[in-house]
Design a protein around this motif. Structure first.
Motif, PDB file in Angstrom:
ATOM      1  N   LEU A 106       0.796  -1.184   0.056  1.00 23.34           N
ATOM      2  CA  LEU A 106      -0.139  -0.119  -0.012  1.00 23.34           C
ATOM      3  C   LEU A 106       0.717   1.249  -0.043  1.00 23.34           C
ATOM      4  O   LEU A 106       0.459   2.231  -0.430  1.00 23.34           O
ATOM      5  CB  LEU A 106      -1.158   0.088   1.361  1.00 23.34           C
ATOM      6  N   TRP A 107       2.087   1.204   0.663  1.00 26.50           N
ATOM      7  CA  TRP A 107       2.783   2.504   0.719  1.00 26.50           C
ATOM      8  C   TRP A 107       3.443   2.840  -0.644  1.00 26.50           C
ATOM      9  O   TRP A 107       3.452   3.751  -1.054  1.00 26.50           O
ATOM     10  CB  TRP A 107       4.006   2.209   1.875  1.00 26.50           C
ATOM     11  N   SER A 111       2.906   6.113  -2.646  1.00 25.01           N
ATOM     12  CA  SER A 111       3.999   6.628  -3.092  1.00 25.01           C
ATOM     13  C   SER A 111       3.861   7.203  -4.506  1.00 25.01           C
ATOM     14  O   SER A 111       4.238   8.472  -5.003  1.00 25.01           O
ATOM     15  CB  SER A 111       5.157   6.052  -3.080  1.00 25.01           C
ATOM     16  N   ILE A 112       3.548   6.312  -5.504  1.00 22.00           N
ATOM     17  CA  ILE A 112       3.656   6.605  -6.848  1.00 22.00           C
ATOM     18  C   ILE A 112       2.371   7.491  -7.070  1.00 22.00           C
ATOM     19  O   ILE A 112       2.578   8.371  -7.904  1.00 22.00           O
ATOM     20  CB  ILE A 112       3.305   5.340  -7.656  1.00 22.00           C
ATOM     21  N   VAL A 117       0.796  13.234  -8.567  1.00 24.64           N
ATOM     22  CA  VAL A 117       0.098  14.306  -8.081  1.00 24.64           C
ATOM     23  C   VAL A 117       0.859  15.655  -7.743  1.00 24.64           C
ATOM     24  O   VAL A 117       0.789  16.711  -8.397  1.00 24.64           O
ATOM     25  CB  VAL A 117      -0.781  13.989  -6.865  1.00 24.64           C
ATOM     26  N   SER A 118       2.081  15.360  -7.508  1.00 26.21           N
ATOM     27  CA  SER A 118       2.985  16.369  -7.046  1.00 26.21           C
ATOM     28  C   SER A 118       4.112  16.615  -8.527  1.00 26.21           C
ATOM     29  O   SER A 118       4.316  17.944  -8.352  1.00 26.21           O
ATOM     30  CB  SER A 118       3.982  16.066  -5.943  1.00 26.21           C
ATOM     31  N   GLN A 237       9.163  -0.198  -6.831  1.00 28.08           N
ATOM     32  CA  GLN A 237       9.050  -1.654  -7.035  1.00 28.08           C
ATOM     33  C   GLN A 237       7.834  -1.839  -7.794  1.00 28.08           C
ATOM     34  O   GLN A 237       7.985  -2.785  -8.561  1.00 28.08           O
ATOM     35  CB  GLN A 237       9.351  -2.250  -5.773  1.00 28.08           C
ATOM     36  N   LEU A 238       6.877  -0.978  -7.728  1.00 33.12           N
ATOM     37  CA  LEU A 238       5.524  -1.494  -8.533  1.00 33.12           C
ATOM     38  C   LEU A 238       5.459  -1.003  -9.859  1.00 33.12           C
ATOM     39  O   LEU A 238       4.647  -1.446 -10.566  1.00 33.12           O
ATOM     40  CB  LEU A 238       4.361  -0.956  -7.779  1.00 33.12           C
ATOM     41  N   ALA A 239       6.512  -0.049 -10.361  1.00 38.79           N
ATOM     42  CA  ALA A 239       6.337   0.447 -11.372  1.00 38.79           C
ATOM     43  C   ALA A 239       7.183  -0.275 -12.553  1.00 38.79           C
ATOM     44  O   ALA A 239       7.902  -1.239 -12.173  1.00 38.79           O
ATOM     45  CB  ALA A 239       7.020   1.958 -11.360  1.00 38.79           C
TER      46      ALA A 239
END
Length: 523
Positions: A106-107, A111-112, A117-118, A237-239
């Motif tokens: 979830l973190w 984070s992504i 958004v930023s 790591q999820l990207a």
């Protein structure tokens, strides 16, 4: 836990199949669907029930019997309060690992999302791109492409956008999330982590293949990958990363000769392999049933033994009582009754009565299976203090009916030990949650069930299982031949079952018929 164990065993075996058969192929699209199939087979196959087919073949029944005797441990629950077992410890360790990895997962997603958004969005080459700070390597996640264009030449930027655009268009992030979720659930299985790595590297193979197919120079693209190898990818790591490691494998795969088309036939081998695993999985289920002593034949023996326990009455009484005698049995409803057989009305063919079966095509199941039933009894049976002080021990057998909606009714004690223990066993049985009902001919039906609840003074003396409580050892005659027991006989092959008892049985079979006689005629 049995389901989880089966899932992990299947993942382990299918990973070995993948590595051995297709791990070096250049059919990256086929490999992607193979990896998806591995996950789907592992998740769905343990839920496929073909037990009726398994028990209808002698070879599979023999395999189930051998497995039950030599491999499967006995499962027990305790009617006395029991201390935490190693199984409880392992379960909590697994839950802890799942919680920790779930928070990490979830973190990473958050984070992504925060980065998306930023960051500033800029259109480059017709694509919306989130511009990263300097020193960050390019990556993508679903429809978001993140790039730091400042250090890249025009050709390099085109290669990056082509690579990441492939990830976006082909929805590679779905594969990444699936592999990540499976890793969270099965974190203790090293083969799941290896399978996750295979998913990630194969997605990069697909993207690399597309970049080269657009006419980009192979050598310059490979040097570009090496140049980005040290980019900052912390927390990504999820990207889908442009410079995902190991680069050596990606470069070697780009230079590898393409696999011949005939090699695609290997992928079809997954079908018979999955079918074989389905059979093995159901053999294990049948073996578990055998281990808890609930074979189909024992159900028939239970009903016939109940008939033997009823007292011998006058012929007129037997005529009135024959339907009552037949209720304790478990054979299909279409079993023929020999109406012209007048030798003894008390020897009528045994069949289901009042819509209550003891054997059906799909037997009812406690929610979550046998293990959950064991845990339920372990948690809910309380040893009455007075009975404990008296040292009263033994086994109470409770019989009940599982209705079409899974509810429990008609519970009664068929073997009594002590009024307090009887009452406690009845209380726990009546408090059971609704079962999954039994199925016969595609419809939910009522099924009669026996559950023994054992009370003992030690923590290891109590076990519960759906065991047919058969004490009478009658003589069994099949098609005129005496047999030792009913193991190996198939109820669907029965044409009729007759029960002889008392003087009539002794007259025909001598002392061997003293405990009654089963006369079974097969089709």
């Amino acid at each position: 836990m049995i389901y989880l164990l089966k899932v992990n065993v299947i993942l382990m075996l299918l990973f070995g199949f993948y590595r051995l058969m297709v791990g070096r192929d250049t059919f990256f699209g086929w490999r992607r669907w193979m990896l998806w199939s591995i996950y789907m087979v592992a998740l769905l196959l343990p839920m496929i029930h073909i037990e009726p087919w398994v028990v209808s073949h002698r070879a599979t029944v023999s395999a189930a019997s051998a497995y039950a005797e030599t491999v499967m441990p006995a499962m027990m629950v305790y009617s006395t309060p029991a201390e935490a077992t190693w199984g409880d410890v392992i379960r909590w360790i697994w839950i802890s690992g799942v919680l920790v990895l779930s928070l990490r997962f979830l973190w990473q997603v958050v984070s992504i999302w925060r980065l998306a958004v930023s960051t500033r969005v800029q259109r480059i080459g017709g694509q919306a791109v989130h511009v990263l700070a300097k020193g960050n390597g390019p990556f993508s996640f679903f429809g978001w492409i993140f790039v730091d264009p400042s250090p890249l030449t025009e050709d390099q930027l085109a290669e990056v956008l082509s690579h990441e655009g492939t990830h976006v268009r082909q929805l590679h992030s779905v594969d990444v999330l699936l592999s990540e979720v499976m890793t969270v659930i099965c974190w203790f299985n090293p083969f799941v982590w290896l399978l996750k790595s295979e998913v990630r590297i194969n997605l990069e193979y697909l993207a690399d293949e597309h970049v080269l197919a657009e006419g980009n120079a192979r050598k310059s693209y490979q040097y570009h990958l090496l140049g980005l190898a040290c980019s900052n990818m912390k927390g990504r790591q999820l990207a889908n990363n442009f410079n995902v490691l190991p680069l050596k494998k990606r470069i070697a795969m780009m230079n590898k000769r393409r696999t011949r088309e005939i090699g695609k036939g290997k992928y079809l081998l997954l079908i018979p392999l999955a079918a074989a695993m389905a059979v093995v999985s159901n053999i294990e289920t049948v073996a578990r049933t055998l281990r808890t002593e609930v074979p189909v034949i024992s159900r028939v023996a239970e009903g016939a033994s109940a008939a033997l326990r009823t007292p011998v009455m006058a012929p007129a009484q037997n005529l009135a009582k024959s339907a009552e005698t037949a209720r304790a049995v478990a054979v299909p409803a279409d079993t023929a009754v020999r109406k012209n057989d007048v030798a003894s009305e008390s020897a009528k063919t045994v069949s289901q009565a009042d819509g209550v079966f003891a054997v059906v095509e799909k037997m009812p199941q406690f929610p979550g299976g046998t293990v959950k039933m064991m845990e339920y009894f372990k948690s809910n049976v309380n040893y009455p203090a007075e009975a404990r002080q008296k040292g009263t021990t033994g086994r109470v057998v409770v019989q009940f009916v599982i209705n079409e909606d899974g509810s429990i009714s008609d519970s009664r004690v068929v073997r009594s030990i002590d009024p307090q223990l009887d009452a406690e066993a009845l209380r726990v049985v009546n408090a059971m949650p609704a079962w999954e009902p039994g199925i016969q001919n595609g419809k939910a039906v009522k099924v009669k069930y026996n559950v023994p609840v054992a009370f003992g003074v030690g923590p290891r003396q109590s076990a519960t299982s759906a065991k047919a409580d058969v004490e009478v050892r009658p003589l069994i005659v099949v098609d005129g031949k005496e047999v030792a027991d009913m193991n190996g006989l198939k109820p669907e092959n029965f044409k009729s079952i007759k029960v002889l008892k008392g003087d009539e049985a002794v007259k025909l079979y001598g002392e061997k018929g003293r405990n009654g006689v089963f006369l079974i005629a097969t089709k």
